[in-house]
Design a protein around this motif. Structure first.
Motif, PDB file in Angstrom:
ATOM      1  N   MET A   1     -13.660 -14.768  -8.045  1.00  0.00           N
ATOM      2  CA  MET A   1     -13.087 -14.912  -6.704  1.00  0.00           C
ATOM      3  C   MET A   1     -14.212 -15.213  -5.714  1.00  0.00           C
ATOM      4  O   MET A   1     -15.139 -14.429  -5.561  1.00  0.00           O
ATOM      5  CB  MET A   1     -12.377 -13.614  -6.304  1.00  0.00           C
ATOM      6  N   VAL A   2     -14.136 -16.384  -5.110  1.00  0.00           N
ATOM      7  CA  VAL A   2     -15.171 -16.809  -4.172  1.00  0.00           C
ATOM      8  C   VAL A   2     -14.545 -17.094  -2.812  1.00  0.00           C
ATOM      9  O   VAL A   2     -13.473 -17.679  -2.718  1.00  0.00           O
ATOM     10  CB  VAL A   2     -15.873 -18.089  -4.678  1.00  0.00           C
ATOM     11  N   ARG A   3     -15.223 -16.655  -1.783  1.00  0.00           N
ATOM     12  CA  ARG A   3     -14.870 -17.020  -0.415  1.00  0.00           C
ATOM     13  C   ARG A   3     -16.071 -17.711   0.192  1.00  0.00           C
ATOM     14  O   ARG A   3     -17.210 -17.421  -0.185  1.00  0.00           O
ATOM     15  CB  ARG A   3     -14.510 -15.774   0.394  1.00  0.00           C
ATOM     16  N   LEU A   4     -15.817 -18.586   1.130  1.00  0.00           N
ATOM     17  CA  LEU A   4     -16.887 -19.387   1.711  1.00  0.00           C
ATOM     18  C   LEU A   4     -16.808 -19.334   3.231  1.00  0.00           C
ATOM     19  O   LEU A   4     -15.728 -19.461   3.804  1.00  0.00           O
ATOM     20  CB  LEU A   4     -16.747 -20.840   1.227  1.00  0.00           C
ATOM     21  N   ILE A   5     -17.960 -19.143   3.871  1.00  0.00           N
ATOM     22  CA  ILE A   5     -18.013 -19.211   5.334  1.00  0.00           C
ATOM     23  C   ILE A   5     -19.195 -20.083   5.735  1.00  0.00           C
ATOM     24  O   ILE A   5     -20.295 -19.966   5.183  1.00  0.00           O
ATOM     25  CB  ILE A   5     -18.103 -17.807   5.981  1.00  0.00           C
ATOM     26  N   ALA A   6     -18.946 -21.002   6.671  1.00  0.00           N
ATOM     27  CA  ALA A   6     -19.989 -21.890   7.182  1.00  0.00           C
ATOM     28  C   ALA A   6     -20.224 -21.592   8.651  1.00  0.00           C
ATOM     29  O   ALA A   6     -19.275 -21.529   9.437  1.00  0.00           O
ATOM     30  CB  ALA A   6     -19.571 -23.348   6.998  1.00  0.00           C
ATOM     31  N   PHE A   7     -21.479 -21.414   8.994  1.00  0.00           N
ATOM     32  CA  PHE A   7     -21.864 -21.123  10.375  1.00  0.00           C
ATOM     33  C   PHE A   7     -22.662 -22.271  10.968  1.00  0.00           C
ATOM     34  O   PHE A   7     -23.586 -22.802  10.336  1.00  0.00           O
ATOM     35  CB  PHE A   7     -22.780 -19.894  10.430  1.00  0.00           C
ATOM     36  N   ASP A   8     -22.354 -22.624  12.196  1.00  0.00           N
ATOM     37  CA  ASP A   8     -23.311 -23.304  13.045  1.00  0.00           C
ATOM     38  C   ASP A   8     -24.423 -22.278  13.293  1.00  0.00           C
ATOM     39  O   ASP A   8     -24.231 -21.074  13.091  1.00  0.00           O
ATOM     40  CB  ASP A   8     -22.622 -23.700  14.354  1.00  0.00           C
ATOM     41  N   LEU A   9     -25.574 -22.724  13.753  1.00  0.00           N
ATOM     42  CA  LEU A   9     -26.678 -21.779  13.960  1.00  0.00           C
ATOM     43  C   LEU A   9     -26.903 -21.449  15.437  1.00  0.00           C
ATOM     44  O   LEU A   9     -26.714 -20.316  15.869  1.00  0.00           O
ATOM     45  CB  LEU A   9     -27.965 -22.350  13.355  1.00  0.00           C
ATOM     46  N   GLU A  10     -27.271 -22.458  16.209  1.00  0.00           N
ATOM     47  CA  GLU A  10     -27.707 -22.210  17.590  1.00  0.00           C
ATOM     48  C   GLU A  10     -26.510 -22.032  18.522  1.00  0.00           C
ATOM     49  O   GLU A  10     -25.590 -22.840  18.540  1.00  0.00           O
ATOM     50  CB  GLU A  10     -28.615 -23.347  18.046  1.00  0.00           C
TER      51      GLU A  10
ATOM     52  N   THR B   1     -11.804 -20.522   3.065  1.00  0.00           N
ATOM     53  CA  THR B   1     -12.960 -21.143   3.733  1.00  0.00           C
ATOM     54  C   THR B   1     -12.830 -20.931   5.232  1.00  0.00           C
ATOM     55  O   THR B   1     -11.816 -21.269   5.829  1.00  0.00           O
ATOM     56  CB  THR B   1     -13.035 -22.647   3.430  1.00  0.00           C
ATOM     57  N   VAL B   2     -13.885 -20.365   5.825  1.00  0.00           N
ATOM     58  CA  VAL B   2     -13.929 -20.100   7.262  1.00  0.00           C
ATOM     59  C   VAL B   2     -15.103 -20.879   7.858  1.00  0.00           C
ATOM     60  O   VAL B   2     -16.163 -20.986   7.231  1.00  0.00           O
ATOM     61  CB  VAL B   2     -14.102 -18.585   7.542  1.00  0.00           C
ATOM     62  N   ALA B   3     -14.903 -21.425   9.050  1.00  0.00           N
ATOM     63  CA  ALA B   3     -15.995 -22.088   9.769  1.00  0.00           C
ATOM     64  C   ALA B   3     -16.141 -21.458  11.148  1.00  0.00           C
ATOM     65  O   ALA B   3     -15.142 -21.197  11.819  1.00  0.00           O
ATOM     66  CB  ALA B   3     -15.730 -23.585   9.901  1.00  0.00           C
ATOM     67  N   VAL B   4     -17.398 -21.229  11.563  1.00  0.00           N
ATOM     68  CA  VAL B   4     -17.682 -20.598  12.856  1.00  0.00           C
ATOM     69  C   VAL B   4     -18.693 -21.460  13.599  1.00  0.00           C
ATOM     70  O   VAL B   4     -19.770 -21.765  13.076  1.00  0.00           O
ATOM     71  CB  VAL B   4     -18.259 -19.176  12.684  1.00  0.00           C
ATOM     72  N   GLY B   5     -18.351 -21.866  14.834  1.00  0.00           N
ATOM     73  CA  GLY B   5     -19.270 -22.680  15.612  1.00  0.00           C
ATOM     74  C   GLY B   5     -18.863 -22.728  17.068  1.00  0.00           C
ATOM     75  O   GLY B   5     -17.913 -22.063  17.486  1.00  0.00           O
TER      76      GLY B   5
END
Length: 211
Positions: A1-10, A158-162
């Motif tokens: 079971m894998v979950r993925l989250i991608a973040f912007d940085l600045e 999959t979650v994305a934060v920015g």
């Protein structure tokens, strides 16, 4: 079971707005840098050319000078706690930054992030800026990178934060997008003001799905 989250940085995980702009101001090249930005946003040059023009203004400066700036950048409140929570809940984590690897690499290493993508200044054998750059993350490129990670990992969530326009492409690839203090015209499925709220939303997603 894998979950993925991608973040912007600045502006998302750390308290710098743009490594390009901040280095321009540090090295006294912002007036010309702003002209190059105008050329890009008016469609007169592509992203790779913009990045190279910017980097050419810093030719002769050293990696040591640049890392002095990168090492001074602090975390947004709650960043370390959020990353720890995600690790405990089986998330693979990625930083997708159209800023510079000198900062993104440092943060990824300190936080134990699994993947890091950012633009990379090229230094010579003496650690001096050559004026060349590897433009790994262009202004529209985050969506493509996130799509590749999804194909590789096949995550159940999959979650994305920015916060910015260049995060919209990764928002489109995510099951859930979270905009933190978003720039005007940028919206996610959730709009929040802090990383503590990001943690609460993800907790809710996991509880909802019985995950």
């Amino acid at each position: 079971m894998v979950r993925l989250i991608a973040f912007d940085l600045e502006g998302t995980l750390v308290k710098s707005v743009s490594s390009w702009v901040e280095l321009h101001k540090r090295f006294g090249t912002w007036d010309t840098g702003r002209e190059y930005a105008d050329l890009f946003f008016s469609g007169k040059i592509d992203y790779a050319r913009w990045a190279e023009l910017d980097a050419s203004l810093w030719r002769g400066h050293t990696k040591e000078e640049i890392m002095e700036w990168a090492d001074s950048v602090g975390y947004m409140d709650g960043a370390r706690e959020l990353i720890e929570f995600l690790r405990e809940n089986d998330f693979r984590m990625a930083i997708l930054s159209s800023g510079l690897m000198c900062l993104a690499g440092r943060i990824a290493k300190e936080l134990g992030v699994d993947y890091v993508f950012a633009n990379e200044l090229i230094f010579d054998e003496n650690g001096v800026v050559t004026g060349k750059v590897n433009p790994a993350v262009d202004f529209e490129g985050k969506g493509k990178i996130l799509r590749g990670l999804k194909e590789e990992l096949k995550p159940e969530l999959t979650v994305a934060v920015g916060d910015g326009y260049n995060d919209i492409s990764m928002f489109r690839e995510a099951d859930v997008s979270i905009a933190i203090n978003p720039h005007e015209g940028v919206e996610g499925d959730h709009n929040v003001e802090s990383l503590w709220e990001v943690k609460e939303i993800i907790q809710g997603l996991l509880e909802e799905g019985g995950r």
